[in-house]
Motif scaffolding. Structure first.
Motif, PDB file in Angstrom:
ATOM      1  N   ILE A   3       0.831  -1.203   0.000  1.00 15.05           N
ATOM      2  CA  ILE A   3       0.000   0.000   0.000  1.00 15.05           C
ATOM      3  C   ILE A   3       0.867   1.257   0.000  1.00 15.05           C
ATOM      4  CG2 ILE A   3      -1.603   1.344   1.416  1.00 15.05           C
ATOM      5  CD1 ILE A   3      -2.846  -1.314   2.306  1.00 15.05           C
ATOM      6  N   ALA A   4       1.900   1.262   0.840  1.00 11.33           N
ATOM      7  CA  ALA A   4       2.745   2.454   0.961  1.00 11.33           C
ATOM      8  C   ALA A   4       3.501   2.750  -0.326  1.00 11.33           C
ATOM      9  CB  ALA A   4       3.725   2.274   2.112  1.00 11.33           C
ATOM     10  N   SER A   5       3.844   1.718  -1.088  1.00  7.99           N
ATOM     11  CA  SER A   5       4.633   1.921  -2.310  1.00  7.99           C
ATOM     12  C   SER A   5       3.773   2.140  -3.543  1.00  7.99           C
ATOM     13  CB  SER A   5       5.552   0.717  -2.539  1.00  7.99           C
ATOM     14  OG  SER A   5       4.804  -0.477  -2.694  1.00  7.99           O
ATOM     15  N   SER A   6       2.444   2.068  -3.397  1.00  2.00           N
ATOM     16  CA  SER A   6       1.553   2.235  -4.541  1.00  2.00           C
ATOM     17  C   SER A   6       0.961   3.637  -4.560  1.00  2.00           C
ATOM     18  CB  SER A   6       0.433   1.188  -4.489  1.00  2.00           C
ATOM     19  OG  SER A   6      -0.353   1.376  -3.333  1.00  2.00           O
ATOM     20  N   GLU A   7       0.240   3.927  -5.621  1.00  2.00           N
ATOM     21  CA  GLU A   7      -0.426   5.222  -5.712  1.00  2.00           C
ATOM     22  C   GLU A   7      -1.559   5.271  -4.682  1.00  2.00           C
ATOM     23  OE1 GLU A   7       0.445   7.863  -7.510  1.00  2.00           O
ATOM     24  OE2 GLU A   7       2.198   6.675  -8.083  1.00  2.00           O
ATOM     25  N   PRO A   8      -1.707   6.386  -3.954  1.00  2.00           N
ATOM     26  CA  PRO A   8      -2.749   6.448  -2.919  1.00  2.00           C
ATOM     27  C   PRO A   8      -4.151   6.386  -3.513  1.00  2.00           C
ATOM     28  CG  PRO A   8      -1.748   8.612  -3.247  1.00  2.00           C
ATOM     29  CD  PRO A   8      -0.928   7.621  -4.042  1.00  2.00           C
ATOM     30  N   ARG A   9      -5.029   5.701  -2.788  1.00  2.00           N
ATOM     31  CA  ARG A   9      -6.429   5.679  -3.191  1.00  2.00           C
ATOM     32  C   ARG A   9      -7.107   6.970  -2.759  1.00  2.00           C
ATOM     33  NH1 ARG A   9      -8.295   0.378  -0.205  1.00  2.00           N
ATOM     34  NH2 ARG A   9      -7.189   1.531   1.430  1.00  2.00           N
ATOM     35  N   ARG A  10      -8.285   7.199  -3.294  1.00  2.00           N
ATOM     36  CA  ARG A  10      -9.022   8.404  -2.918  1.00  2.00           C
ATOM     37  C   ARG A  10      -9.332   8.365  -1.414  1.00  2.00           C
ATOM     38  NH1 ARG A  10     -14.113  10.220  -6.419  1.00  2.00           N
ATOM     39  NH2 ARG A  10     -12.358  10.483  -7.872  1.00  2.00           N
ATOM     40  N   GLY A  11      -9.043   9.453  -0.735  1.00  2.00           N
ATOM     41  CA  GLY A  11      -9.301   9.538   0.694  1.00  2.00           C
ATOM     42  C   GLY A  11      -8.147   9.064   1.561  1.00  2.00           C
ATOM     43  N   THR A  12      -7.072   8.573   0.947  1.00  2.00           N
ATOM     44  CA  THR A  12      -5.909   8.148   1.714  1.00  2.00           C
ATOM     45  C   THR A  12      -4.690   8.930   1.265  1.00  2.00           C
ATOM     46  OG1 THR A  12      -5.291   6.368   0.168  1.00  2.00           O
ATOM     47  CG2 THR A  12      -6.838   5.806   1.927  1.00  2.00           C
ATOM     48  N   LEU A  13      -3.658   8.895   2.078  1.00  2.00           N
ATOM     49  CA  LEU A  13      -2.432   9.623   1.779  1.00  2.00           C
ATOM     50  C   LEU A  13      -1.246   8.724   2.104  1.00  2.00           C
ATOM     51  CD1 LEU A  13      -1.204  12.395   0.963  1.00  2.00           C
ATOM     52  CD2 LEU A  13      -1.127  12.948   3.392  1.00  2.00           C
ATOM     53  N   ASN A  14      -0.535   8.265   1.095  1.00  2.00           N
ATOM     54  CA  ASN A  14       0.576   7.335   1.299  1.00  2.00           C
ATOM     55  C   ASN A  14       1.885   8.063   1.579  1.00  2.00           C
ATOM     56  OD1 ASN A  14      -1.490   5.688   0.496  1.00  2.00           O
ATOM     57  ND2 ASN A  14      -0.286   4.489  -0.932  1.00  2.00           N
ATOM     58  N   SER A  15       1.840   9.035   2.443  1.00  2.00           N
ATOM     59  CA  SER A  15       3.055   9.715   2.881  1.00  2.00           C
ATOM     60  C   SER A  15       2.861  10.162   4.319  1.00  2.00           C
ATOM     61  CB  SER A  15       3.376  10.920   1.979  1.00  2.00           C
ATOM     62  OG  SER A  15       2.328  11.863   2.012  1.00  2.00           O
ATOM     63  N   GLY A  16       3.975  10.265   5.034  1.00  2.00           N
ATOM     64  CA  GLY A  16       3.919  10.575   6.448  1.00  2.00           C
ATOM     65  C   GLY A  16       4.562   9.462   7.249  1.00  2.00           C
ATOM     66  N   THR A  17       4.380   9.495   8.569  1.00  2.00           N
ATOM     67  CA  THR A  17       4.929   8.500   9.478  1.00  2.00           C
ATOM     68  C   THR A  17       3.786   7.766  10.151  1.00  2.00           C
ATOM     69  OG1 THR A  17       6.905   9.848   9.874  1.00  2.00           O
ATOM     70  CG2 THR A  17       6.407   8.142  11.498  1.00  2.00           C
ATOM     71  N   PHE A  18       3.856   6.427  10.149  1.00  2.00           N
ATOM     72  CA  PHE A  18       2.733   5.621  10.623  1.00  2.00           C
ATOM     73  C   PHE A  18       3.206   4.501  11.550  1.00  2.00           C
ATOM     74  CE2 PHE A  18       1.765   7.216   6.390  1.00  2.00           C
ATOM     75  CZ  PHE A  18       0.554   7.875   6.600  1.00  2.00           C
ATOM     76  N   ASN A  19       2.514   4.359  12.690  1.00  2.00           N
ATOM     77  CA  ASN A  19       2.700   3.185  13.538  1.00  2.00           C
ATOM     78  C   ASN A  19       1.974   2.004  12.904  1.00  2.00           C
ATOM     79  OD1 ASN A  19       4.066   4.674  15.520  1.00  2.00           O
ATOM     80  ND2 ASN A  19       2.173   5.189  16.583  1.00  2.00           N
ATOM     81  N   ILE A  20       2.637   0.853  12.852  1.00  2.00           N
ATOM     82  CA  ILE A  20       2.043  -0.342  12.262  1.00  2.00           C
ATOM     83  C   ILE A  20       2.078  -1.462  13.299  1.00  2.00           C
ATOM     84  CG2 ILE A  20       2.061  -1.955  10.335  1.00  2.00           C
ATOM     85  CD1 ILE A  20       1.726   0.945   9.443  1.00  2.00           C
ATOM     86  N   ALA A  21       0.895  -1.898  13.757  1.00  2.00           N
ATOM     87  CA  ALA A  21       0.817  -2.959  14.764  1.00  2.00           C
ATOM     88  C   ALA A  21      -0.545  -3.614  14.696  1.00  2.00           C
ATOM     89  CB  ALA A  21       1.056  -2.398  16.168  1.00  2.00           C
ATOM     90  N   GLY A  22      -0.611  -4.876  15.143  1.00  2.00           N
ATOM     91  CA  GLY A  22      -1.887  -5.563  15.245  1.00  2.00           C
ATOM     92  C   GLY A  22      -2.657  -5.102  16.461  1.00  2.00           C
ATOM     93  N   ASP A  23      -3.974  -5.304  16.445  1.00  2.00           N
ATOM     94  CA  ASP A  23      -4.816  -4.902  17.564  1.00  2.00           C
ATOM     95  C   ASP A  23      -4.445  -5.674  18.822  1.00  2.00           C
ATOM     96  OD1 ASP A  23      -6.224  -3.114  16.046  1.00  2.00           O
ATOM     97  OD2 ASP A  23      -7.904  -4.466  15.644  1.00  2.00           O
ATOM     98  N   GLY A  24      -4.603  -5.033  19.969  1.00  2.00           N
ATOM     99  CA  GLY A  24      -4.431  -5.695  21.251  1.00  2.00           C
ATOM    100  C   GLY A  24      -2.992  -5.759  21.711  1.00  2.00           C
ATOM    101  N   VAL A  25      -2.813  -6.271  22.919  1.00  2.00           N
ATOM    102  CA  VAL A  25      -1.485  -6.438  23.519  1.00  2.00           C
ATOM    103  C   VAL A  25      -1.414  -7.804  24.183  1.00  2.00           C
ATOM    104  CG1 VAL A  25      -1.236  -3.962  23.930  1.00  2.00           C
ATOM    105  CG2 VAL A  25      -2.115  -5.429  25.754  1.00  2.00           C
TER     106      VAL A  25
END
Length: 372
Positions: free
Chosen positions: A231-253
């Motif tokens: 997703i990050a390396s592709s063209e952004p879809r409408r309503g999304t922005l593939n640039s910036g800094t993002f935390n990536i983790a699964g739900d829960g602990v």
């Protein structure tokens, strides 16, 4: 014509998998896989270029292939495996050590960004980072978001490398505002093929822990890593922005004690000074990043908020933290203790403790006095 995607660290299993995955994208025309050593696994239709990103030759690679998308995955806490061997302690890892690993992470990133800055064809940059940048400290907030400053910056190991890498990436973004830059801060990556310091830790027969602490941990599945990189390396879809800094983790602990029970492995609670001796011993057997920062994670834990990942990047993980760990555990040899029996014993012990009176003097009216 389609995009030309360059992926660094292609000899590693995670980057190699992404090389094979991104080739299936309809808008990708060519994939250039780069590493200083030849990969053991086949990279499909990708073109492999043997090059060290620490050297200026990487600029020539970008120019010759007119690369427009760079996915920088050669930022890691473990050295690359040598030919014909797998992962894990004692399995023949490249013995070059921590100094060379830091050079690849930091100096390699500097050289790559310098090459990208001079390459007018580059339009998108994706960088693999880590939630290690937040550190682990006793007075940390319950949950970090992308704008939360750490209480104390990491002082060494892979965690410090990621802080330096992100600093250079921010400088690049200022110098090349025309390039879409996406930094993915991954939680601990696990899965059947995981090759990370924490995967090495969980592969030990006995898990050393810090006496008196039971940290909260988050994980992200390697399959989700593949998808978010796509997703990050592709063209952004409408309503999304593939640039910036993002935390990536699964739900829960999960608590560290829960992970030990689910692996069926005993823990060895130690005082912090004793863990220094354990760290030295583990480095001898091949664990390269059981660093002070890793010890702090196993003391204080770390949890991040993933709202931006969903709302801005448009990514929803397929695996929760618990499901990720379960898939990882299934891929490992059974522990010394059967997980079901261990969990049952712990639960019975907890029930027994809860049934005990809070006041030994008999304040609840049910305690039998043994005074004479």
């Amino acid at each position: 014509m389609g995009k030309v995607v360059l992926v660094t660290g292609a000899a590693r299993q995670l980057a190699g998998r992404f090389v094979r995955r991104v080739q299936r994208e309809p808008d990708v025309a060519r994939v250039i896989a780069v590493d200083s050593v030849r990969p053991e696994r086949h990279l499909g239709g990708a073109e492999f270029v043997q090059a060290d990103i620490r050297q200026p030759t990487i600029a020539r690679v970008l120019a010759e292939h007119a690369v427009d998308t760079v996915v920088h995955l050669d930022v890691t806490g473990t050295p690359a495996p040598t030919f014909g061997v797998g992962s894990g302690p004692g399995s023949g890892r490249n013995p070059r050590g921590r100094a060379t690993l830091k050079e690849t992470n930091v100096i390699g990133t500097m050289q790559l960004l310098g090459a990208c800055q001079k390459a007018p064809s580059v339009q998108r940059l994706v960088v693999k980072s880590s939630t290690n940048v937040y550190g682990s400290a006793p007075r940390d907030p319950a949950v970090f978001d992308e704008s939360t400053p750490p209480k104390s910056l990491p002082s060494g190991g892979f965690a410090k490398d990621t802080v330096e890498v992100e600093g250079y990436v921010r400088g690049f973004a200022r110098r090349r505002p025309d390039v879409a830059v996406c930094v993915l801060r991954f939680a601990n990556i696990l899965g059947p093929h995981a090759d990370t310091p924490l995967a090495e830790y969980f592969s030990l027969p006995v898990l050393p822990t810090v006496l008196g602490y039971d940290p909260r941990l988050q994980f992200v599945h390697e399959e989700d890593v593949m998808e978010v990189l796509r997703i990050a390396s592709s063209e952004p879809r409408r309503g999304t922005l593939n640039s910036g800094t993002f935390n990536i983790a699964g739900d829960g602990v999960l608590l560290l004690s829960q992970t030990a029970r689910r692996l069926g492995k005993p823990t060895l609670p130690l005082l912090l000074p004793a863990l220094g001796w354990v760290r030295s011993a583990l480095r001898v057997v091949g664990m390269t990043d059981f660093s002070p920062e890793q010890v702090r994670l196993l003391t204080h834990g770390r949890v991040v908020r993933t709202t931006e990942m969903r709302q801005t990047l448009g990514f929803e993980p397929a695996y929760t933290t618990a499901e990720t760990f379960a898939d990882f555990a299934r891929s490992r040899k059974p522990g010394l203790l059967p997980p079901e029996r261990l969990a049952h014993s712990v639960d019975r012990l907890a029930e027994a403790l809860l049934d005990q009176p809070a006041d030994a003097s008999g304040g609840d009216g049910h305690h039998r006095s043994h005074a004479t």
